[in-house]
Design an enzyme around this catalytic site. Sequence first.
Site, PDB file in Angstrom:
ATOM      1  N   SER A 353       0.974  -1.163   0.121  1.00 27.31           N
ATOM      2  CA  SER A 353       0.005  -0.062   0.141  1.00 27.31           C
ATOM      3  C   SER A 353       0.805   1.244  -0.044  1.00 27.31           C
ATOM      4  CB  SER A 353      -0.791   0.018   1.098  1.00 27.31           C
ATOM      5  OG  SER A 353      -1.535   1.311   1.080  1.00 27.31           O
ATOM      6  N   ASP A 354       0.466   2.150  -0.951  1.00 22.83           N
ATOM      7  CA  ASP A 354       1.335   3.548  -0.874  1.00 22.83           C
ATOM      8  C   ASP A 354       0.777   4.153   0.417  1.00 22.83           C
ATOM      9  OD1 ASP A 354       2.472   5.907  -2.004  1.00 22.83           O
ATOM     10  OD2 ASP A 354       0.579   6.518  -2.261  1.00 22.83           O
ATOM     11  N   LYS A 355       1.724   4.960   0.972  1.00 22.17           N
ATOM     12  CA  LYS A 355       1.455   5.647   2.081  1.00 22.17           C
ATOM     13  C   LYS A 355       0.340   6.943   1.856  1.00 22.17           C
ATOM     14  CE  LYS A 355       4.181   8.467   4.069  1.00 22.17           C
ATOM     15  NZ  LYS A 355       3.676   9.489   4.294  1.00 22.17           N
ATOM     16  N   THR A 356       1.182   7.911   1.264  1.00 20.86           N
ATOM     17  CA  THR A 356       0.390   9.300   1.080  1.00 20.86           C
ATOM     18  C   THR A 356      -0.655   9.260   0.278  1.00 20.86           C
ATOM     19  OG1 THR A 356       2.723  10.030   1.040  1.00 20.86           O
ATOM     20  CG2 THR A 356       1.037  11.477   0.437  1.00 20.86           C
TER      21      THR A 356
END
Length: 878
Positions: A353-356
């Site tokens: 999962s991408d954070k931002t």
Amino acid sequence: MFKGYKELTDDSEAAPLRQDDAVHQSFTQSRIPIALPASIKPHAHTLLPQSDIHHSSSSQQHHEHKNDVELEELLLTNPLTGLTTQQAAQRMNTFGPNELTEVKRNPVLKFLGYFVGPIAFLIELSCIISAIVKDWFNFATILGLLFLNAIIGYVEEARAESAVDALRQTLALKTRCWRDGRLQELETSQLVPGDIVILRLGDIIPADGKLLGIDASGAPTQGDLLVDQSSLTGESFAVSKSKGQEVYSSTIVKQGQQRAIVTKTGKNTFIGKAAHLMATTQDEGHFQKVIGKIGNFLILFTLVLVAIIIIVGLPSVMAVTMAVGARFLAAKQVIVKRLAAVEEMASLNVLCSDKTGTLTLNELTFDEPYLSEGFTPQDLMLYSYLASEYGANDPIELAIRQAAERQVPLLKNRLSNTTVPGYEISSFVPFNSSDKYTQATVRDLENEVTFKVVKGAPQVILQLVGGDEMALRASVVMAQRGLRSLGVARTVAGSDKWTLVGLAAMLDPPRPDSAETIKRCQHMGLSIKMVTGDQQIIAKEVSRRLGLGDVILDASHVTESVMRDDIGSEKFYNADGFAEVTPEHKFRIVEALQRQGLLVGMTGDGVNDAPALKKANVGIAVHGCTDAARSAADIVLLAPGLSTIVDGLLTSRAIFQRMRSYALYRITSTVHFLIFFFVVILAYDWTLPAKLLVLICILNDLASLVIAVDNAQISAKPDKWRVGQLIFLSCLLGILLTGLSFGHFFYFWKVHNYIPHPEVDGDMTVVDRRLDSIMYLHISSAPHFLIFSTRLKGYFWQSMPSVMFTVVIVGTQVVALLMVIFGWLTPKIPVTEALAVFGISFVSCVVLDFIKVQVFKYWTHVVPSSSRRRNKLFPGGK
């Protein structure tokens, strides 16, 4: 033309600039000589003779691509006047236009591709045979199903927008460029390496380049350029860029103005490399591989026994099942672009999962502050607000103003948002890179006193107030936790003595539902790994708050050599996340996990996530995503956050169980059907009339479609297609059913004298077709009752089927029972015999259900799964 070069660094050598250099190469590693006029000559820089530069670059010729050119040839550009039209034309011939080339597949060939493959070839062969024997009904039916399958697949893929098209839209369309000594507005596609462009507030940077440290007028600039790179790197904060640093195509200028020299264009830019990764990712889906294995087995089995194919319905029923699931997910604000992704989601082992913007809100909020004695949080917010620049696009300034307007009563319900009731700002000093703070002179209208307020870097503010040991420790702790801190101070009224108000701590916070969603995903056996372009320390703090763990690896662990190493692979597999990564790193992370035999999902929202989204087994674009991410993904979430992913997981696992149920039923009935009729046709020259065979196919296949709406027992762990187990169990059940069919066949022949072939009685041929009715009822009911068993791994009574499923399945068999009792389309048989056949079929399926459970129970003890093999390789794995 200038006779020499003045370097922008203190290095004494010039190195060639290559179009294929890594886009993240530091400025000190890629030394850029620029021909600068004497009026803006940087101090302490050396003048190099042209011969020295040629000598330096010639020693590195073996590193250059055939299309590369020497650095001095590219950058023989006067930064005040730019290239000439002739120079630009020559470079355009060498490097091509500044645009992303798109690889498109011919739509006709794409459609015809759905008619290629083992199953498709066998169906087409069946279609040809039907035409040869003039069986036009079967010919039309098979051909219709073949085209229906192709049309469904083509339409679903056509709905997905081109990812490269979306990337192209992120590029600026026009840019201001110096050509022939004058400032011109050009199409960005006309830019070439060496062009001088003007970058201003709000501009989309048209190509990769290096900042020159001079403004539009040619004068040296004092401040830095503030650039928003979040769409490329995932960084939460805009990045400050100074003279000599690199800026990337498609990023946005948030503050400042500078000239830049173009260094890379088109496919060689940072974003161009991302587009290339997406265009070259054309892996076959996991579900297609599984269906291929099942189909290959059935093809081989069918070719050995008979040249009739009855698995035409398999792809169609699977498609209907997934389509029903896709419609259900759409109601949950989960849009499915590729139907097979619905099934593949059930088998995911890892979700990157991408954070931002995905796990976090992608907006700065304030954390617990440090306050000096005598000050409150509202004081800190008010003074921060007074020292903030109104109208600035800087995300920190915006966050401060918005937070203060929510938390400070004085700032609520104002007549004008440009004033602060009771205060008057007489002067304001904006932020600059040398002082690193903003300052406001404020007059308190109520007390008639004037004071100053500053807001800026903690170390600068602490120095201004004469030091504060406790505040210094607090700033260190904030930094260790990945929080960005700002110092706030004010002067004592009537003096120039500064006193510290406190330290404000800021962070892009996790979404409110992220931690709970992650916990639910982990409970369902899905490993979550955070992948972000942010700093490692920030990633660790966010990971801590989300409950993910603290094993966050930086980009140095994502090199090809580390991932090939066994020890490196174990660390990689056990990591909780990755920080400071580029789009290429994200692509490698997904690829490396896939090489370990894992099915990988990837979530993201930005251009930087698009290559990894396309590479992943299931790419999931989250709410508010860019066009590039949406185009590359298989599934799009319309609701904010990841909570809808849990709905997707539950639905996909239910769909998986339904498809596994149907596959087990279909293969079992195929094996039973083929073996029985193959033997009785060869041995006794007996078969069912064509009308009864067609009726079995119609009723059974129509009834099997309700599997798509059946209740499903959802697995607590990721599902997996165990094709060997599926085929073994299908064959075992099919053979046992075949034995039961032969038992009916011989019992009613030998005991009840239902003769399977005509007998001659004198001059009359006596045709007794009652065996047709018996075998029709048995072959219709026995495999059909087995659907109640194949729908579960456990015993059939452990999970009740849906009402519609039960009514349709039982209803079709009641129709078959009434047919043989009343003699519709087939000879009438006694009610007792019909009920006996019906009852035996049901009881036999109970026995087969027990056998099925034992096979599932002991299979993993006999045949190790890939997960068990992986745990043996990585005993510390998750």
